[in-house]
Motif scaffolding. Structure first.
Motif, short mmCIF file in Angstrom:
data_model
loop_
_atom_site.label_atom_id
_atom_site.label_comp_id
_atom_site.label_asym_id
_atom_site.label_seq_id
_atom_site.Cartn_x
_atom_site.Cartn_y
_atom_site.Cartn_z
N ILE A 130 56.37 40.53 45.02
CA ILE A 130 55.96 40.29 43.86
C ILE A 130 55.02 39.32 43.19
O ILE A 130 53.94 40.22 42.53
N PRO A 131 55.25 37.76 43.47
CA PRO A 131 53.41 37.63 43.47
C PRO A 131 52.57 37.48 44.08
O PRO A 131 52.01 37.10 43.36
N VAL A 132 52.27 38.00 44.98
CA VAL A 132 51.79 38.37 45.28
C VAL A 132 50.64 38.95 44.87
O VAL A 132 49.21 39.31 44.69
N ASP A 133 51.25 40.11 44.08
CA ASP A 133 51.27 41.52 43.65
C ASP A 133 50.86 40.65 42.04
O ASP A 133 49.35 41.81 41.31
N LYS A 134 50.79 39.58 41.88
CA LYS A 134 50.42 39.44 39.89
C LYS A 134 49.20 38.56 41.00
O LYS A 134 48.06 37.97 39.80
N PHE A 135 48.76 38.14 41.76
CA PHE A 135 47.64 38.32 41.66
C PHE A 135 46.13 38.82 41.29
O PHE A 135 44.84 38.75 40.65
N SER A 136 46.65 39.88 40.34
CA SER A 136 45.92 40.83 39.72
C SER A 136 44.76 40.22 38.41
O SER A 136 44.57 40.37 38.49
N VAL A 173 44.50 37.41 38.40
CA VAL A 173 43.20 36.42 39.10
C VAL A 173 41.65 37.37 39.03
O VAL A 173 40.65 37.18 38.37
N LEU A 174 42.30 38.00 40.12
CA LEU A 174 41.13 39.24 39.49
C LEU A 174 41.10 39.87 38.20
O LEU A 174 39.75 40.29 37.55
N GLY A 175 42.38 39.98 37.33
CA GLY A 175 41.84 40.57 36.10
C GLY A 175 40.91 39.65 34.94
O GLY A 175 40.33 39.60 34.31
N ILE A 176 41.11 38.11 34.95
CA ILE A 176 40.45 37.52 34.72
C ILE A 176 39.40 37.29 34.70
O ILE A 176 38.40 36.93 34.24
N LEU A 177 38.93 37.38 36.16
CA LEU A 177 38.08 37.66 36.89
C LEU A 177 37.36 38.45 35.90
O LEU A 177 35.79 37.97 35.29
N MET A 178 37.11 39.80 36.18
CA MET A 178 36.74 40.90 36.11
C MET A 178 36.40 41.40 34.36
O MET A 178 35.40 41.43 33.91
N ALA A 179 37.68 40.34 33.25
CA ALA A 179 37.33 40.23 31.90
C ALA A 179 36.28 39.15 31.52
O ALA A 179 35.16 39.87 30.56
N PHE A 180 35.62 38.05 32.35
CA PHE A 180 34.65 36.88 32.67
C PHE A 180 33.51 37.86 32.45
O PHE A 180 32.18 37.81 32.27
N VAL A 181 33.20 38.80 33.98
CA VAL A 181 32.34 39.76 34.68
C VAL A 181 31.90 40.53 33.71
O VAL A 181 30.69 40.95 32.87
N LEU A 219 40.61 28.57 33.61
CA LEU A 219 40.07 28.52 34.89
C LEU A 219 41.47 27.91 35.85
O LEU A 219 41.51 27.85 36.74
N ILE A 220 41.86 27.24 35.02
CA ILE A 220 43.47 25.69 35.22
C ILE A 220 44.59 27.18 35.67
O ILE A 220 45.06 26.92 36.93
N GLY A 221 44.97 27.94 34.93
CA GLY A 221 46.12 28.79 35.03
C GLY A 221 45.82 29.77 36.28
O GLY A 221 46.69 29.71 36.88
N GLY A 222 44.10 30.63 36.14
CA GLY A 222 44.27 31.09 37.50
C GLY A 222 44.30 30.52 38.43
O GLY A 222 44.51 30.98 39.47
N ALA A 223 43.83 29.63 39.14
CA ALA A 223 43.31 28.75 39.86
C ALA A 223 45.07 28.45 40.72
O ALA A 223 44.91 28.55 41.05
N LEU A 224 45.91 28.49 39.80
CA LEU A 224 47.18 27.26 40.19
C LEU A 224 47.67 28.90 40.25
O LEU A 224 48.36 28.92 41.25
N ILE A 225 47.88 30.48 39.74
CA ILE A 225 48.36 31.39 40.10
C ILE A 225 47.86 31.56 41.78
O ILE A 225 48.11 32.35 42.79
N ALA A 226 46.11 31.22 41.33
CA ALA A 226 45.47 32.16 43.37
C ALA A 226 45.50 31.41 44.05
O ALA A 226 46.90 31.83 45.88
N ILE A 227 46.29 29.49 44.12
CA ILE A 227 47.29 28.55 44.92
C ILE A 227 48.58 29.22 45.60
O ILE A 227 48.55 29.64 46.28
N GLY A 228 49.37 29.77 44.30
CA GLY A 228 50.44 30.11 44.61
C GLY A 228 50.45 31.10 45.83
O GLY A 228 50.93 31.49 46.18
N THR A 229 49.58 32.06 45.45
CA THR A 229 49.49 33.64 46.06
C THR A 229 48.88 33.43 47.89
O THR A 229 50.08 33.84 48.59
N PHE A 230 47.90 31.97 47.43
CA PHE A 230 47.35 31.87 48.71
C PHE A 230 48.84 31.55 49.78
O PHE A 230 49.22 31.57 51.42
N VAL A 231 49.48 30.37 49.44
CA VAL A 231 50.33 29.48 49.38
C VAL A 231 51.45 30.82 50.34
O VAL A 231 52.32 30.68 50.99
#
Length: 137
Positions: free
Chosen positions: A95-101, A103-111, A122-134
């Motif tokens: 479930i939480p790894v799926d929510k890495f979407s 972070v990807l959604g934030i990046l795609m919204a920017f681009v 950026l801080i919120g996305g970074a925290l989610i990314a860190i949690g995913t990789f942990v």
């Protein structure tokens, strides 16, 4: 008001995952995705008819049709992979790894949508990314 809808979405997404994990036991993940999708399809059209929005289907432009169809294909792919991951993995990790979407959604919204980059995002996305990789490691 958008935050209330978003929190309701999060609640039902979490409930969906738990119900799916129990329901998918002993069922082919692709078949389970098809059953779930059929239920979502019926529910969505019921809401359209109950709210009287069915007439709007004739006003959807070509560009909107294209992107809605592409979005549907992306959703289908996401659900197929998600159900397979949920079937073979622990829900508390999938479930939480799926929510890495998020972070990807934030990046795609920017681009692609040229949305503003803010420190909070950026801080919120970074925290989610860190949690995913942990969880992955």
């Amino acid at each position: 008001m958008w935050a209330v809808y978003a929190l309701c979405s999060a609640f039902f997404a979490a409930l969906t995952s738990i119900l799916a994990k129990v329901g998918i036991e002993g069922v082919n993940s692709n078949l389970a995705t098809a059953v779930r999708t059929a239920v979502v399809l019926v529910m969505a059209w019921l809401v359209v008819f109950v709210t009287g929005a069915e007439g709007g289907v004739w006003n959807i432009g070509r560009k909107s049709w294209l992107f809605l169809v592409l979005s549907g294909l992306a959703t289908g792919a996401s659900w197929l992979f998600y159900f397979k991951a949920l079937q073979i993995g622990e829900a508390s990790k999938v479930i939480p790894v799926d929510k890495f979407s998020v972070v990807l959604g934030i990046l795609m919204a920017f681009v692609f949508l040229h949305e503003a980059v803010t420190a909070k995002t950026l801080i919120g996305g970074a925290l989610i990314a860190i949690g995913t990789f942990v969880l992955i490691l």
